[in-house]
Design a protein around this motif. Structure first.
Motif, PDB file in Angstrom:
ATOM      1  N   ARG A  50      -8.154 -60.630  42.731  1.00 13.35           N
ATOM      2  CA  ARG A  50      -7.808 -61.439  43.779  1.00 13.35           C
ATOM      3  C   ARG A  50      -9.299 -62.167  44.103  1.00 13.35           C
ATOM      4  NH1 ARG A  50      -8.835 -56.262  45.677  1.00 13.35           N
ATOM      5  NH2 ARG A  50     -10.636 -56.136  46.819  1.00 13.35           N
ATOM      6  N   ASP A  51     -10.395 -61.943  43.996  1.00 15.02           N
ATOM      7  CA  ASP A  51     -11.610 -62.895  44.225  1.00 15.02           C
ATOM      8  C   ASP A  51     -11.648 -63.986  42.981  1.00 15.02           C
ATOM      9  OD1 ASP A  51     -12.571 -61.086  45.887  1.00 15.02           O
ATOM     10  OD2 ASP A  51     -13.400 -59.727  44.371  1.00 15.02           O
ATOM     11  N   GLU A  52     -10.698 -63.874  41.948  1.00 12.09           N
ATOM     12  CA  GLU A  52     -11.050 -65.093  40.818  1.00 12.09           C
ATOM     13  C   GLU A  52      -9.926 -66.071  40.881  1.00 12.09           C
ATOM     14  OE1 GLU A  52     -11.829 -61.934  38.058  1.00 12.09           O
ATOM     15  OE2 GLU A  52     -13.879 -62.345  38.013  1.00 12.09           O
ATOM     16  N   ARG A  53      -9.396 -66.150  41.869  1.00 11.13           N
ATOM     17  CA  ARG A  53      -8.123 -67.099  41.863  1.00 11.13           C
ATOM     18  C   ARG A  53      -8.696 -68.724  42.051  1.00 11.13           C
ATOM     19  NH1 ARG A  53      -4.399 -63.758  40.950  1.00 11.13           N
ATOM     20  NH2 ARG A  53      -4.049 -61.959  42.248  1.00 11.13           N
ATOM     21  N   PRO A  54      -8.225 -69.541  41.302  1.00 13.59           N
ATOM     22  CA  PRO A  54      -8.554 -70.839  41.008  1.00 13.59           C
ATOM     23  C   PRO A  54      -8.741 -71.583  42.621  1.00 13.59           C
ATOM     24  CG  PRO A  54      -6.527 -70.635  39.940  1.00 13.59           C
ATOM     25  CD  PRO A  54      -6.904 -69.438  40.505  1.00 13.59           C
ATOM     26  N   HIS A  55      -7.945 -71.021  43.764  1.00 13.70           N
ATOM     27  CA  HIS A  55      -8.156 -71.776  44.887  1.00 13.70           C
ATOM     28  C   HIS A  55      -9.265 -71.099  46.064  1.00 13.70           C
ATOM     29  CE1 HIS A  55      -5.248 -68.359  45.448  1.00 13.70           C
ATOM     30  NE2 HIS A  55      -5.650 -68.374  46.879  1.00 13.70           N
ATOM     31  N   ARG A  56      -9.745 -70.074  45.276  1.00 14.73           N
ATOM     32  CA  ARG A  56     -10.657 -69.258  46.296  1.00 14.73           C
ATOM     33  C   ARG A  56     -12.051 -69.810  45.883  1.00 14.73           C
ATOM     34  NH1 ARG A  56      -8.324 -63.454  48.058  1.00 14.73           N
ATOM     35  NH2 ARG A  56      -7.300 -64.393  49.876  1.00 14.73           N
ATOM     36  N   ILE A  57     -12.365 -71.068  46.223  1.00 14.51           N
ATOM     37  CA  ILE A  57     -13.619 -71.301  45.845  1.00 14.51           C
ATOM     38  C   ILE A  57     -14.530 -71.274  46.876  1.00 14.51           C
ATOM     39  CG2 ILE A  57     -12.889 -73.358  44.291  1.00 14.51           C
ATOM     40  CD1 ILE A  57     -12.322 -75.161  46.715  1.00 14.51           C
ATOM     41  N   TYR A  58     -14.284 -70.600  47.917  1.00 17.12           N
ATOM     42  CA  TYR A  58     -15.465 -70.175  48.968  1.00 17.12           C
ATOM     43  C   TYR A  58     -15.639 -68.752  48.832  1.00 17.12           C
ATOM     44  CZ  TYR A  58     -15.824 -74.788  50.540  1.00 17.12           C
ATOM     45  OH  TYR A  58     -16.183 -76.453  50.724  1.00 17.12           O
ATOM     46  N   ARG A  59     -15.246 -68.028  47.953  1.00 19.13           N
ATOM     47  CA  ARG A  59     -15.150 -66.509  47.842  1.00 19.13           C
ATOM     48  C   ARG A  59     -16.441 -65.748  47.547  1.00 19.13           C
ATOM     49  NH1 ARG A  59     -11.498 -62.832  50.018  1.00 19.13           N
ATOM     50  NH2 ARG A  59     -11.086 -61.168  48.590  1.00 19.13           N
ATOM     51  N   GLU A  60     -17.401 -66.752  46.973  1.00 17.64           N
ATOM     52  CA  GLU A  60     -18.627 -66.140  46.476  1.00 17.64           C
ATOM     53  C   GLU A  60     -19.179 -65.208  47.602  1.00 17.64           C
ATOM     54  OE1 GLU A  60     -19.642 -65.890  43.460  1.00 17.64           O
ATOM     55  OE2 GLU A  60     -21.510 -66.264  43.103  1.00 17.64           O
TER      56      GLU A  60
ATOM     57  N   GLU B 273     -21.581 -60.300  49.267  1.00 12.26           N
ATOM     58  CA  GLU B 273     -21.627 -59.313  50.227  1.00 12.26           C
ATOM     59  C   GLU B 273     -21.255 -57.806  49.946  1.00 12.26           C
ATOM     60  OE1 GLU B 273     -21.524 -62.199  54.152  1.00 12.26           O
ATOM     61  OE2 GLU B 273     -19.793 -61.136  53.754  1.00 12.26           O
ATOM     62  N   THR B 274     -19.965 -57.904  49.018  1.00 15.97           N
ATOM     63  CA  THR B 274     -19.228 -56.667  48.861  1.00 15.97           C
ATOM     64  C   THR B 274     -20.029 -55.925  47.758  1.00 15.97           C
ATOM     65  OG1 THR B 274     -17.303 -57.853  49.109  1.00 15.97           O
ATOM     66  CG2 THR B 274     -16.825 -55.728  48.510  1.00 15.97           C
ATOM     67  N   TYR B 275     -20.479 -56.610  46.699  1.00 12.01           N
ATOM     68  CA  TYR B 275     -21.148 -55.826  45.775  1.00 12.01           C
ATOM     69  C   TYR B 275     -22.710 -55.876  45.513  1.00 12.01           C
ATOM     70  CZ  TYR B 275     -16.001 -56.145  44.560  1.00 12.01           C
ATOM     71  OH  TYR B 275     -14.671 -55.741  44.749  1.00 12.01           O
ATOM     72  N   GLY B 276     -23.285 -56.930  46.201  1.00 11.87           N
ATOM     73  CA  GLY B 276     -24.685 -57.215  45.922  1.00 11.87           C
ATOM     74  C   GLY B 276     -25.704 -56.073  46.215  1.00 11.87           C
ATOM     75  N   GLU B 277     -25.210 -54.979  47.166  1.00 11.81           N
ATOM     76  CA  GLU B 277     -26.112 -54.169  47.258  1.00 11.81           C
ATOM     77  C   GLU B 277     -26.242 -53.038  46.243  1.00 11.81           C
ATOM     78  OE1 GLU B 277     -26.421 -51.095  51.268  1.00 11.81           O
ATOM     79  OE2 GLU B 277     -25.716 -53.199  51.629  1.00 11.81           O
ATOM     80  N   GLU B 278     -24.973 -52.647  45.920  1.00 12.65           N
ATOM     81  CA  GLU B 278     -24.616 -51.831  44.478  1.00 12.65           C
ATOM     82  C   GLU B 278     -25.481 -52.567  43.525  1.00 12.65           C
ATOM     83  OE1 GLU B 278     -20.567 -51.426  43.457  1.00 12.65           O
ATOM     84  OE2 GLU B 278     -20.816 -49.681  41.917  1.00 12.65           O
ATOM     85  N   ILE B 279     -25.178 -53.784  43.125  1.00 12.83           N
ATOM     86  CA  ILE B 279     -26.023 -54.216  41.851  1.00 12.83           C
ATOM     87  C   ILE B 279     -27.295 -54.230  42.220  1.00 12.83           C
ATOM     88  CG2 ILE B 279     -26.481 -56.623  40.871  1.00 12.83           C
ATOM     89  CD1 ILE B 279     -23.545 -57.308  41.414  1.00 12.83           C
TER      90      ILE B 279
END
Lengths: 230, 313, 262
Positions: C122-132, C137-143
């Motif tokens: 759902r994060d990688e849809r063509p219209h979600r251009i502000y999803r970064e 925020e969701t995965y940064g900490e884990e990474i």
């Protein structure tokens, strides 16, 4: 006649061979080791297909590490790779002739000799190499290397994946090649028993390091198990 | 001052038409950038997707007397559907296969237009198509402003894609398909999707080109347009959103607009030697760039910059 | 080794293989009548050259297709036929494999690569251009957590060495939060220190409920890490048992060294 000293090599920045010293005379020399020990990498490095990161390889009084693979071949080192050892679109005869291109002297005699060594090839001489069975392909690859007038043959697990009957036969041929053609042979194998039957001396390779180098008949099961970590 | 004005804009019709072309190349180049530079799909059939839009728009307007917006929507849909089908066909092909298949699509479109005379007018042509509005002398200029706007939106979208998870998915798909698959990315769907989306854009640009030429001929959608777009993009930098713009200014802008307008070449030279010389220069330039700067004048993506900006996206 | 804390009601997810065969030309590479993988937290898969270990893993992941047979994922009460799915669907179900040969995305930085792995459909849809922002925020900490454990020479840039790419490959897989992780020679080419870190990290994940199936040339890793070892030869699993049992078994010695050395 062959001498490797302080040899290191690998892929990218990963060291596969870690400081090997050994020499091979007029003999059959077996390199034994489990998967990933570095057997294929070592043979590729000897044949000049892979650069050394350190160390030196000498052959017939000359340093061969660092020179082009085709020149190493012309000096008399023939590689019989584990896979893709033949030109699939050429006939058996043409494959042998290609091997003869780098050597001096008459080729016709040599082809006859190879056909004597591997009688099965005589019937297949006009067949495309790509249509041969695994065992026949190995024979062509070995024959091609012999056509180079090789003084040292490098055989990379020549019997891997072949039927037991063929394996028996091929090891007999290895001894015959060594004795009748005065060719030194370095053979890599995982299955130690067979290789030790034909080898004069053996080296156990474990993750790129030599665990032991001894006369073949003196190699103990414990030494092997230690090398294979079983 | 007015002398300079006259010198620069003394032939407004020519300048405006040249800039239309320039904008088309830039717009198509930005879309091709998303296909080729980002997703690694070498589309050699740009003219086909664009042409499908152009002719759909024309047929809608001329034959069915449909209004502008509906015709533009149809043109967009035509490009999109063609892209969808093409994407599905090429998704499993290797690079050479993709080039051949997309070129084939463009050829099929061209042949269909030439042979279906009853619908397309064949070589006789199809027309006339007018601007959807008429504000007298300024109509041309207004249309140019619209094209600028459309190209701007495409550029903005392409830049946003680079900074979005979607763009990352496209780059991953383009550089290592098996690895992307192993990370649960639907590679085929992604490729089909990006082809449909960008080809719809090409179709829309085709529709917007209709009113400019008024009359449609199959000769307008030969491989020449594809070559112009690819040359511009590769020269400028295929991996960068602005690549097509830089490349198009240096090719079409310099040779088809600036030199023709402002360098007083003899008419004979301009008509005969110039087009040939131009192609030779383009070819040499392309070889030069590919040899010494394979990713074009602007160079490759600069993802490490994006990482630095992550804390403040 | 602790048994997982039971994140799935019916115990661990298992891979059930039946009648699986694969031949290349006239050579049968895999021929397995029945095999269950994943019942224990860490399972080793060993065997001499040409035993078919890598091919078996590729068959499970569907990066190569079987001639006959079925691979079923059993997870609690649900059963899914993996051998009918596309590779990306298998990964979505939680069966994930690291790569034996170094793999990387040429254009992507280390952070890119890890965000890619973590991001959902759902994060990688063509219209979600502000999803970064959301993804970071969701995965940064884990990474960041992984990057704190494993050292990269330039964490903000690209993976430079083969060793770094190998680590990156593993972290990508862990970010998918697999139920069953297949490791194909995970420590080949890594230094002893990094190998220790990798094993430690894997043990943590195993304690959290992940299952590991590992192919590794360095048998010391297998003996020390596995709860059970499957021994393959000539395309079939011919012995199963705990590491000590397998290590001492005469068949294993024979298959590795030849019949003269039992």
């Amino acid at each position: 006649m062959f001498e490797a000293s302080g040899v290191w090599c690998g892929y990218d920045d990963i060291d596969v061979i870690k400081g090997l010293d050994f020499s091979v005379g007029e003999e059959v020399f077996a390199i034994l080791g489990a998967n990933g020990a570095g057997k294929t990498t070592l043979l590729s490095a000897i044949a000049g297909l892979l650069p050394l990161t350190a160390g030196r390889i000498r052959f017939g009084g000359q340093t061969i590490s660092g020179i082009a693979p085709w020149r190493i071949a012309a000096l008399g080192i023939g590689l019989v790779p584990q896979e893709r050892g033949v030109f699939p679109d050429l006939t058996v005869m043409d494959n042998l002739r290609v091997g003869g291109l780098v050597a001096k002297g008459a080729r016709g005699d040599r082809i006859d000799e190879i056909m004597e060594l591997f009688p099965a090839l005589a019937d297949l001489r006009n067949q495309r190499a790509g249509t041969l069975s695994g065992g026949e392909t190995k024979m062509v690859a070995a024959g091609r290397a012999l056509m180079q007038d090789a003084k040292l043959l490098l055989m990379d697990e020549p019997t891997a994946g072949l039927s037991p009957l063929y394996v028996e036969n091929f090891f007999d041929r290895i001894r015959e090649i060594h004795e009748t053609k005065q060719v030194a042979i370095i053979i890599t194998e995982q299955n130690a028993t067979k290789a030790l039957e034909v080898a004069d001396r053996a080296m156990v390779l474990s993750l790129g390091e030599a665990m032991t180098i001894v006369d073949a008949e003196d190699l103990t099961t414990d030494q092997l198990r230690k090398g294979y970590k079983i | 001052m007015s002398a300079v004005w006259d010198y620069l804009f003394g032939s407004p019709a020519f300048l405006i038409f040249g800039t239309y072309t320039l904008m088309m190349i830039v717009g198509l180049g930005i879309l091709l950038h998303l296909q080729l530079g980002v997703t690694g799909i070498g589309n050699f059939g740009v003219a086909g997707f664009w042409g499908a839009g152009l002719y759909t728009f024309g047929i809608m307007q001329v034959t069915y007397d449909v209004g502008f917006w509906l015709a533009l929507l149809a043109a967009t849909a035509a490009g999109g559907v063609l892209g969808l089908i093409t994407g599905w066909v090429i998704a499993d092909l290797d690079d050479d296969g993709v080039l051949a298949a997309t070129l084939a699509v463009a050829t099929i479109v061209l042949l269909a237009i030439e042979s279906e005379k009853d619908i397309t007018g064949g070589r006789v042509g199809l027309g006339t198509i007018d601007f959807p509005f008429d504000i007298g002398d300024r109509t041309d200029l207004a249309w140019l402003a619209i094209l600028f706007g459309v190209t701007g939106v495409l550029l903005w979208y392409a830049r946003r894609v680079h900074r979005s998870p979607y763009g990352r998915l496209l780059i991953a798909t383009g550089t290592n398909e098996p690895l992307a698959r192993s990370l649960r990315k639907p590679v085929k769907r992604t490729k089909v999707g990006v082809m449909a989306l960008t080809s719809a854009g090409m179709g829309a640009l085709g529709g917007l080109y209709g009113p400019i030429v008024h009359f449609l001929f199959p000769t307008q959608l030969t491989v020449a347009i594809t070559v112009s777009v690819i040359t511009a993009l590769v020269l400028g930098g295929q991996q960068r959103p602005l690549g097509a713009f830089v490349g198009a200014v240096l090719t079409v802008g310099l040779f088809d607009i600036a030199i023709k307008l402002y360098v007083p070449l003899p008419k004979d030279l301009l008509e005969h030697a110039f087009p040939v010389t131009k192609q030779i220069i383009f070819g040499a330039l392309l070889i030069f760039v590919l040899l010494f700067r394979p990713l074009g004048i602007l160079g490759g993506m600069r993802r490490e910059r994006h990482v630095k900006g992550l804390s403040r996206v | 080794m602790s048994e997982g804390n039971g994140s799935t009601p019916g115990g661990r997810a298992t891979i059930r293989i039946s009648g699986l065969t694969k031949s290349f030309g006239d050579q049968t590479v895999v021929n397995i009548d029945k095999l269950v993988l994943g019942a224990k937290p860490v399972e080793g898969l060993i065997g001499p050259n040409g035993a078919g270990k890598t091919t078996l893993m590729r068959l499970i992941m569907r990066s190569t297709h079987a001639d006959t047979g079925a691979v079923v994922l059993e997870d609690g009460s649900s059963e899914v036929m993996l051998s009918k799915l596309a590779p990306h669907r298998i990964a979505s179900l939680g069966v994930v494999k690291t790569n034996q040969v170094t793999q990387d995305f040429a254009g992507l930085t280390i952070w890119d690569s890890l965000l890619l792995a973590a991001a959902q459909r759902r994060d990688e849809r063509p219209h979600r251009i502000y999803r970064e922002r959301h993804v970071v925020e969701t995965y940064g900490e884990e990474i960041q957590g992984y990057l704190d454990v494993f050292e990269f020479s330039e964490p903000g840039g690209f993976a430079h060495s083969a060793g770094e790419k190998k680590l990156l490959d593993l972290i990508r897989c862990l970010l998918l939060e697999p139920k069953i992780l297949l490791l194909d020679e995970p420590t080949a080419g890594l230094s002893e220190e990094v190998t220790t870190q990798v094993i430690k990290m894997l043990r943590t994940k195993v304690a959290e409920g992940m299952s590991v199936i590992i192919v590794e040339h360095d048998l010391d890793v297998i003996w020390g890490f596995s709860d059970i070892v499957h021994f393959m030869a000539e395309g079939d699993v011919i012995l199963e048992g705990d590491p000590d049992y397998i290590r001492a078994h005469s068949t294993v010695v024979e298959k590795y060294l030849g019949s003269g050395h039992v």
